[in-house]
Design an enzyme around this catalytic site. Structure first.
Site, PDB file in Angstrom:
ATOM      1  CE  LYS A 148      -1.694   2.893   2.585  1.00  0.00           C
ATOM      2  NZ  LYS A 148      -1.537   4.049   1.683  1.00  0.00           N
ATOM      3  CD  GLU A 178      14.077   0.451   7.504  1.00  0.00           C
ATOM      4  OE1 GLU A 178      14.647   1.444   8.002  1.00  0.00           O
ATOM      5  OE2 GLU A 178      14.665  -0.610   7.256  1.00  0.00           O
ATOM      6  CB  CYS A 227      14.311   8.527   6.156  1.00  0.00           C
ATOM      7  SG  CYS A 227      15.158   7.396   5.055  1.00  0.00           S
ATOM      8  CD  GLU A 264      11.611  12.779   9.859  1.00  0.00           C
ATOM      9  OE1 GLU A 264      10.474  12.413  10.200  1.00  0.00           O
ATOM     10  OE2 GLU A 264      12.375  12.081   9.176  1.00  0.00           O
TER      11      GLU A 264
HETATM   12  P1  NAD Z   1       3.148   8.656   7.020  1.00  0.00           P
HETATM   13  O1  NAD Z   1       3.473   7.906   8.242  1.00  0.00           O
HETATM   14  O2  NAD Z   1       2.171   9.761   7.092  1.00  0.00           O
HETATM   15  O3  NAD Z   1       2.575   7.657   5.904  1.00  0.00           O
HETATM   16  C1  NAD Z   1       3.290   6.521   5.468  1.00  0.00           C
HETATM   17  C2  NAD Z   1       2.308   5.481   4.951  1.00  0.00           C
HETATM   18  O4  NAD Z   1       1.470   5.053   6.026  1.00  0.00           O
HETATM   19  C3  NAD Z   1       1.360   5.987   3.850  1.00  0.00           C
HETATM   20  O5  NAD Z   1       1.190   4.959   2.903  1.00  0.00           O
HETATM   21  C4  NAD Z   1       0.059   6.222   4.614  1.00  0.00           C
HETATM   22  O6  NAD Z   1      -1.089   6.111   3.797  1.00  0.00           O
HETATM   23  C5  NAD Z   1       0.115   5.073   5.618  1.00  0.00           C
HETATM   24  N1  NAD Z   1      -0.708   5.250   6.818  1.00  0.00           N
HETATM   25  C6  NAD Z   1      -1.013   6.397   7.458  1.00  0.00           C
HETATM   26  N2  NAD Z   1      -1.816   6.134   8.520  1.00  0.00           N
HETATM   27  C7  NAD Z   1      -2.011   4.796   8.557  1.00  0.00           C
HETATM   28  C8  NAD Z   1      -2.746   3.910   9.401  1.00  0.00           C
HETATM   29  N3  NAD Z   1      -3.455   4.377  10.428  1.00  0.00           N
HETATM   30  N4  NAD Z   1      -2.713   2.594   9.128  1.00  0.00           N
HETATM   31  C9  NAD Z   1      -2.011   2.107   8.084  1.00  0.00           C
HETATM   32  N5  NAD Z   1      -1.311   2.899   7.242  1.00  0.00           N
HETATM   33  C10 NAD Z   1      -1.296   4.221   7.472  1.00  0.00           C
HETATM   34  O7  NAD Z   1       4.554   9.138   6.437  1.00  0.00           O
HETATM   35  P2  NAD Z   1       4.793  10.100   5.202  1.00  0.00           P
HETATM   36  O8  NAD Z   1       4.437  11.489   5.617  1.00  0.00           O
HETATM   37  O9  NAD Z   1       4.147   9.511   3.989  1.00  0.00           O
HETATM   38  O10 NAD Z   1       6.392   9.959   5.001  1.00  0.00           O
HETATM   39  C11 NAD Z   1       7.324  10.745   5.652  1.00  0.00           C
HETATM   40  C12 NAD Z   1       7.978   9.977   6.778  1.00  0.00           C
HETATM   41  O11 NAD Z   1       8.553   8.768   6.315  1.00  0.00           O
HETATM   42  C13 NAD Z   1       9.121  10.733   7.437  1.00  0.00           C
HETATM   43  O12 NAD Z   1       9.011  10.645   8.837  1.00  0.00           O
HETATM   44  C14 NAD Z   1      10.361   9.985   6.962  1.00  0.00           C
HETATM   45  O13 NAD Z   1      11.471  10.108   7.806  1.00  0.00           O
HETATM   46  C15 NAD Z   1       9.847   8.599   6.877  1.00  0.00           C
HETATM   47  N6  NAD Z   1      10.686   7.756   5.992  1.00  0.00           N
HETATM   48  C16 NAD Z   1      11.496   6.800   6.558  1.00  0.00           C
HETATM   49  C17 NAD Z   1      12.335   6.019   5.757  1.00  0.00           C
HETATM   50  C18 NAD Z   1      13.259   4.984   6.357  1.00  0.00           C
HETATM   51  O14 NAD Z   1      13.715   4.131   5.637  1.00  0.00           O
HETATM   52  N7  NAD Z   1      13.558   5.015   7.640  1.00  0.00           N
HETATM   53  C19 NAD Z   1      12.322   6.210   4.374  1.00  0.00           C
HETATM   54  C20 NAD Z   1      11.490   7.175   3.843  1.00  0.00           C
HETATM   55  C21 NAD Z   1      10.663   7.944   4.663  1.00  0.00           C
END
Ligand code: NAD
Length: 505
Positions: A187, A262, A296, A394
């Site tokens: 997803k 992650e 990230c 962040e």
């Molecule tokens: P987010 O947590 O808002 O969303 C990530 C995913 O989770 C999306 O697909 C979203 O639809 C889904 N999601 C949201 N709520 C959910 C729920 N209740 N149940 C199931 N799925 C749900 O993150 P974002 O804003 O899309 O991305 C930015 C973040 O990602 C930053 O904090 C960044 O550091 C992190 N990130 C980490 C890595 C890593 O490898 N450590 C890599 C890339 C991004």
């Protein structure tokens, strides 16, 4: 679809009559939920819309993954490897198109997108080579047994990915999962699902069973949450924000399903006074301003030795003002917009907080790109200290907090005063010091005289609130495998265990 070029590009992969829909068992299934509207970050205009996927998909996903997973594991390891190489070849063939879709629809500068798509091809090629090397081990146990360990697929795994590197993250997680024999439900972010859908199609074109990799297009709080609660999955791998990650791990634990997280970071990039000035300067800029800071591993805390602090910050501000900020579709663009309005507002709020906390801006920020109403933030250097809110939370934008330090011990102390531990770096010509610092920093990835080099062959993951579990390398294959220990009695007249200790003839 309000963009002709995007529509034309997508027509190579997605049937026009379906619009944006989920890919399940080789078929596109339209959602029935709320309308999701995706806007272009360059000017805020609506790019396309589609309906959120709904729970009715889950039984279809269950059948598709079960059938495809069984068929996939029934192939020889070599046959699975050949198909995975072919996926890499399909991605290479389509790389220019995929990168263009990523630039138009995911707001990623096209030059960055090309690099990321090439990395996706490398991921499938790398794990293709592992399929017939995932052999088990023989353990030299102190009994008359032959004890061997095998690695088996978990079954179906759920992967949930963010918007900042959509196709890269999809390939990063799908490749090891299928190499270890699993079926996948992915997803992607509701804001950037198109290139994941294209990758799903290419995986089928390469000869993988339909339903081995399924892509669900929809929100996290609706279908994402339902998949964790109800889909027949054996693991959740989540890449995204710490807040969502925590929520997901709890939901998975309620079904006794393990998770890999992650999450975010606040990585320290440490510059000593003996560093190669020009390289450290370029490295510090790339570490935070590459991808407009929406990475990230961004080096978002820049620790600079106090005797060079002011000069380094001044040089960085001068150099950073020369970056080309602009439309991601323009091949000259180095820094694109913030991906979406919500994130843009978050970065603006953080900049306001910084101002209230007394952080000083070196250089300028929030200068709009000409002819654009878009979500642009200019590269911004804040001078401050590690206790500031903006140094601990962040930002996920092109904003770095420059923090002075006295000596080696002080640098290590400041770097580790963070609840995150994703990455970090040190710039120095002193080899001994470089290794001493690397050893003491609490982070999953650390660079010496460099930043942001990653490769699919090397493990990646976080310490602390940056998450747990590992992606990439052999570690990712282990994450996606069950481990079985088999005991074979080999004695002619064996003793039969009664308890752990007592034995009977
Ligand atoms: P987010 O947590 O808002 O969303 C990530 C995913 O989770 C999306 O697909 C979203 O639809 C889904 N999601 C949201 N709520 C959910 C729920 N209740 N149940 C199931 N799925 C749900 O993150 P974002 O804003 O899309 O991305 C930015 C973040 O990602 C930053 O904090 C960044 O550091 C992190 N990130 C980490 C890595 C890593 O490898 N450590 C890599 C890339 C991004």
């Amino acid at each position: 679809m309000n963009n002709e070029r995007l529509q034309k590009l997508l027509a190579y992969y997605l049937p026009a009559e379906c619009g944006v829909a989920s890919l399940v068992g080789g078929q596109f299934i339209r959602g029935n939920g709320e309308i999701i509207r995706v806007r272009k970050a360059h000017d805020g205009s609506e790019l396309y819309s589609y309906r959120d996927a709904d729970e009715a998909l889950i039984p279809q996903l269950a059948d598709a993954t079960k059938n495809a997973g069984t068929a996939w594991w029934a192939l020889t390891a070599q046959a699975r490897g050949r198909i995975m190489y072919q996926i890499g070849a399909e991605v290479r063939k389509e790389a220019a198109n995929i990168a263009e879709i990523e630039a138009i629809a995911s707001n990623k500068p096209v030059r960055d997108a090309i690099g990321e798509v090439q990395k996706v091809a490398e991921m499938f090629e790398y794990y293709a080579g592992w399929t017939d090397k995932l052999h088990g081990e023989v353990i030299p146990v102190p009994t008359t047994h032959l004890n061997y360990v095998t690695y088996e697929p978990l079954g179906t795994v759920l992967q949930i990915t963010p918007w900042n590197a959509p196709v890269f993250t999809a390939g990063w997680q799908i490749a090891p999962a299928i190499a270890a024999g699993n079926a996948v439900i992915l997803k992607p972010s509701e804001l950037t699902c198109l290139t994941s859908l294209v990758l799903g199609i290419l995986i089928e074109r390469a000869g993988a069973p339909k339903g081995l990799v399924n892509i669900v297009a929809g929100y996290g709080h609706t279908i994402g949450q339902s998949l964790i609660a109800k889909a027949p999955i054996r693991k959740v791998v989540f890449v995204g924000s710490p807040a969502t990650g925590r929520h997901i791990a709890v939901a998975a634990a309620q079904r006794c399903i393990p998770a890999v997280l992650e999450l975010g970071g606040k990585s320290a990039n440490i510059i000593f006074d003996d560093a190669d000035w020009d390289k450290a300067l370029r490295g510090a800029q790339g570490a935070i301003f590459g991808g407009a800071g929406q990475s990230c591993v961004s080096g978002s805390r820049l620790l600079i030795q106090e005797n060079i602090y002011h000069m380094f910050v001044a040089d960085m501000a001068t150099a950073s003002a020369k970056f080309k900020v602009g439309n991601p579709e323009d091949s000259e663009t180095q820094i694109g917009p913030i991906n979406n309005e919500k994130q843009y507002k978050h970065v603006c709020n953080m900049l306001n907080k910084a101002k209230n906390e007394g952080a000083v801006v070196a250089g300028e920020f929030t200068v709009p790109v000409p002819d654009s109403e878009g979500f642009y933030i200019n590269p911004t250097i804040l001078t401050g200290h590690n206790d500031m809110y903006v140094a601990q939370e962040e930002i996920f934008g092109p904003v770095v907090v420059a923090i002075p330090f006295k000596d080696e011990a002080d640098a290590i102390r400041i770097a580790n005063e963070s609840r995150f531990g994703l990455a970090g770096a040190v710039w120095t010509k002193d080899v001994g010091r470089a290794h001493r610092v690397a050893k003491q920093i609490k982070a999953g990835t650390f660079w010496i005289n460099g930043y942001k080099t990653i490769n699919v062959s090397s493990p990646f993951g976080g310490y602390g609130e940056s998450g747990y579990g590992r992606s990439s390398g052999l570690e990712a294959l282990r994450e996606y495998s069950e481990v079985k220990s088999v005991w074979v009695e080999t004695a002619e007249n064996p003793l039969v265990n009664f308890g752990y200790g007592a034995q009977e003839k």
